[in-house]
Design an enzyme around this catalytic site. Sequence first.
Site, PDB file in Angstrom:
ATOM      1  N   ASP A  67      44.036  32.539  38.471  1.00 44.27           N
ATOM      2  CA  ASP A  67      42.604  32.494  38.790  1.00 44.27           C
ATOM      3  C   ASP A  67      41.781  31.789  37.717  1.00 44.27           C
ATOM      4  O   ASP A  67      42.282  31.479  36.636  1.00 44.27           O
ATOM      5  CB  ASP A  67      42.070  33.930  39.020  1.00 44.27           C
ATOM      6  N   HIS A 138      42.351  45.619  41.153  1.00 45.75           N
ATOM      7  CA  HIS A 138      42.516  44.222  41.582  1.00 45.75           C
ATOM      8  C   HIS A 138      43.727  43.566  40.922  1.00 45.75           C
ATOM      9  O   HIS A 138      44.157  43.969  39.834  1.00 45.75           O
ATOM     10  CB  HIS A 138      41.234  43.393  41.411  1.00 45.75           C
TER      11      HIS A 138
END
Length: 244
Positions: A67, A138
Amino acid sequence: MKLLVCNDYQEMSKKAAALIAAQVKLFPESILGLATGSTPIGTYDELIRLYNTGEIDFSEIETVNLDEYVGLGPDHEQSYRHFMNEQLFNHINLDPEMTHVPNGLAANPEEEAENYEMMVECLGGIDLQVLGLGPNGHIGFNEPDSFFTPGTHVVDLSKETIDANSRFFSSRAEVPHQAITLGVKQIMQAGKVILLVSGEKKAKALKAAVTGPVTPDLPASILQLHPDCTVFADEAACEWIYDD
Ligand code: GLP
């Protein structure tokens, strides 16, 4: 899913690095999926040590990061590209062209997400994926939601994630509100997955990920369905095992 309880952060880091090192030695052309955050730093330090002692060679390895914050470029100290260069890439013999992190400065982040997804597919997917765990469960930046998002996507970061990650920025206002993240499909398609979890702040999310139902409310719970996922956690993150 295997849970390996380690005495402390150092043992967790060494054991995880040993598994990654085995992958690199046995399959020197592997695609490694890498994570940021404070948790993998000890693992990366150990990989650097193993490289310096001649035990592993990264010359044919290719890496794909999970990410990147939207709006942060490589020169920003809190960008994940900067993090990876500083914590790992600059210290080992990886070809910089073989390291991939989404471009946080792309004019069209949605298009960047699509291109990143295609790039990973063209590489043939990820052989070994390293993950950390957000306090809200997450993985990458796949935030709790009412559904799992399979593909690489632009995500609005949750308040909890912005709060948790604000410790790296000089003020909360500086934390980007969006990121580009691999979705759960490419994570779940990885040949092996390593989840690193350290500290009591992660205990609740870890317990839910390992023992709770598989639910997009707690994205890491999907790893229960992965055929080769090892969780390396320190004792502080595993206190719940000894409760009752
Ligand atoms: C960020 C990253 C995650 C990481 C998480 C946990 O949100 N996107 O990939 O797992 O932080 O970070 P830390 O290890 O610092 O707790």
